[in-house]
Design an enzyme around this catalytic site. Structure first.
Site, mmCIF file in Angstrom:
data_model
loop_
_atom_site.group_PDB
_atom_site.id
_atom_site.type_symbol
_atom_site.label_atom_id
_atom_site.label_comp_id
_atom_site.label_asym_id
_atom_site.label_seq_id
_atom_site.Cartn_x
_atom_site.Cartn_y
_atom_site.Cartn_z
ATOM 1 N N ASN A 47 -33.717 -138.035 -10.901
ATOM 2 C CA ASN A 47 -32.946 -138.609 -9.803
ATOM 3 C C ASN A 47 -32.376 -137.510 -8.907
ATOM 4 O O ASN A 47 -32.500 -136.322 -9.192
ATOM 5 C CB ASN A 47 -31.840 -139.521 -10.359
ATOM 6 C CG ASN A 47 -31.566 -140.711 -9.451
ATOM 7 O OD1 ASN A 47 -31.735 -140.645 -8.242
ATOM 8 N ND2 ASN A 47 -31.143 -141.812 -10.058
ATOM 9 N N HIS B 287 -25.480 -115.155 -19.676
ATOM 10 C CA HIS B 287 -25.122 -113.777 -19.320
ATOM 11 C C HIS B 287 -24.463 -113.102 -20.515
ATOM 12 O O HIS B 287 -23.879 -113.767 -21.374
ATOM 13 C CB HIS B 287 -24.169 -113.764 -18.125
ATOM 14 C CG HIS B 287 -24.842 -114.086 -16.838
ATOM 15 N ND1 HIS B 287 -25.498 -113.138 -16.092
ATOM 16 C CD2 HIS B 287 -24.975 -115.255 -16.166
ATOM 17 C CE1 HIS B 287 -26.007 -113.706 -15.009
ATOM 18 N NE2 HIS B 287 -25.708 -114.994 -15.036
ATOM 19 N N ALA C 18 -23.358 -140.278 -19.567
ATOM 20 C CA ALA C 18 -22.998 -139.654 -18.299
ATOM 21 C C ALA C 18 -21.868 -138.653 -18.493
ATOM 22 O O ALA C 18 -20.918 -138.892 -19.232
ATOM 23 C CB ALA C 18 -22.593 -140.719 -17.292
ATOM 24 N N THR D 195 -24.253 -129.020 -25.964
ATOM 25 C CA THR D 195 -24.208 -127.632 -26.420
ATOM 26 C C THR D 195 -24.966 -127.419 -27.726
ATOM 27 O O THR D 195 -25.127 -126.284 -28.157
ATOM 28 C CB THR D 195 -22.757 -127.169 -26.616
ATOM 29 O OG1 THR D 195 -22.141 -127.996 -27.610
ATOM 30 C CG2 THR D 195 -21.966 -127.266 -25.312
ATOM 31 N N LYS D 196 -25.404 -128.512 -28.356
ATOM 32 C CA LYS D 196 -26.140 -128.445 -29.620
ATOM 33 C C LYS D 196 -27.303 -129.414 -29.565
ATOM 34 O O LYS D 196 -27.280 -130.394 -28.820
ATOM 35 C CB LYS D 196 -25.233 -128.840 -30.793
ATOM 36 C CG LYS D 196 -24.079 -127.898 -31.016
ATOM 37 C CD LYS D 196 -23.238 -128.370 -32.187
ATOM 38 C CE LYS D 196 -22.046 -127.437 -32.363
ATOM 39 N NZ LYS D 196 -21.152 -127.898 -33.394
ATOM 40 N N ARG E 291 -21.346 -135.089 -28.678
ATOM 41 C CA ARG E 291 -21.556 -135.271 -30.119
ATOM 42 C C ARG E 291 -22.279 -136.593 -30.309
ATOM 43 O O ARG E 291 -22.158 -137.520 -29.490
ATOM 44 C CB ARG E 291 -20.255 -135.231 -30.889
ATOM 45 C CG ARG E 291 -19.250 -136.296 -30.523
ATOM 46 C CD ARG E 291 -17.981 -136.173 -31.381
ATOM 47 N NE ARG E 291 -16.952 -137.097 -31.009
ATOM 48 C CZ ARG E 291 -16.999 -138.419 -31.068
ATOM 49 N NH1 ARG E 291 -18.072 -139.024 -31.490
ATOM 50 N NH2 ARG E 291 -15.973 -139.163 -30.717
ATOM 51 N N ARG F 10 -23.850 -142.521 -32.316
ATOM 52 C CA ARG F 10 -24.524 -143.607 -33.037
ATOM 53 C C ARG F 10 -26.016 -143.507 -32.820
ATOM 54 O O ARG F 10 -26.476 -142.794 -31.932
ATOM 55 C CB ARG F 10 -24.029 -144.973 -32.574
ATOM 56 C CG ARG F 10 -24.357 -145.324 -31.135
ATOM 57 C CD ARG F 10 -23.826 -146.713 -30.758
ATOM 58 N NE ARG F 10 -24.067 -147.025 -29.383
ATOM 59 C CZ ARG F 10 -25.185 -147.559 -28.887
ATOM 60 N NH1 ARG F 10 -26.189 -147.831 -29.670
ATOM 61 N NH2 ARG F 10 -25.294 -147.821 -27.594
#
Length: 191
Positions: free
Chosen positions: A89, A119, A162, A167-168, A182, A185
């Site tokens: 989009n 960096h 959204a 980060t994992k 995180r 479900r």
């Protein structure tokens, strides 16, 4: 340095040292990407014209089933792979120097950002960059304004809420949301 040598360098995860030949090549290649994107984003383009410009940007044929709503931004382009039926989009930003692969049937919500370079933390070496690819599986849905950081893999069928900052790694067929994201479900579907 050739494009193939550069891609071998970054795809093996080797450091891009600030001021090096590799760093200079990256900046030079970025100019080509910026020219192509100025053409893509500067006026109305038909879906076929968008795909042709994306093919020029990536250096590989983009499938007729791919849809991208401009504006679209990428600082490199040549390390971006789009599967069949991908939808991106408006207003997405892809930092693909370290490698971005988006699997078949995935949907990328407007304003999403995918990053592949970190960096150096040492201020004296801050211009150094460490490439780490982002992999988006098949039939993934990223909601609006999702950010995915370097080195993350999102499994097939996953949904990212959204505004999430991923980060994992996110397992297949799961829903992740939040900052940092995180898993909250399963999707309830397996594919």
């Amino acid at each position: 340095m050739t494009l193939e040598e550069f891609l071998d360098h970054v795809n093996s995860g080797r450091l891009i040292e600030g001021g090096s030949e590799v760093h200079a090549f990256m900046h030079e290649a970025s100019q080509e990407a910026l020219r192509t994107l100025a053409e893509l984003n500067g006026a109305y383009r038909s879906p076929d014209e968008v795909r042709a410009l994306l093919s020029r940007l990536t250096g590989r044929e983009v499938a007729e089933s791919v849809t991208v709503f401009p504006p679209f931004y990428s600082e490199f382009g040549k390390n971006l792979t789009l599967g069949e039926g991908v939808f991106i989009n408006m207003g997405c930003r892809f930092q693909d120097t370290g490698g971005i692969a988006i699997g078949d049937g995935s949907l990328i919500g407007h304003g999403s950002t995918l990053t592949t370079l970190d960096h150096a933390m040492d201020p004296a070496r801050r211009a150094d960059m460490e490439p780490s690819p982002v992999t988006i599986g098949r039939n993934v849905w990223l909601g609006a304004n999702v950010t995915v950081v370097p080195g993350v893999t999102i499994g097939d069928g996953a949904v990212i809420g959204a505004g999430a900052v991923v980060t994992k790694d996110v397992p297949a067929d799961s829903v992740a949301a939040g900052v940092p994201a995180r898993v909250i479900r399963p999707t309830g579907f397996t594919g």
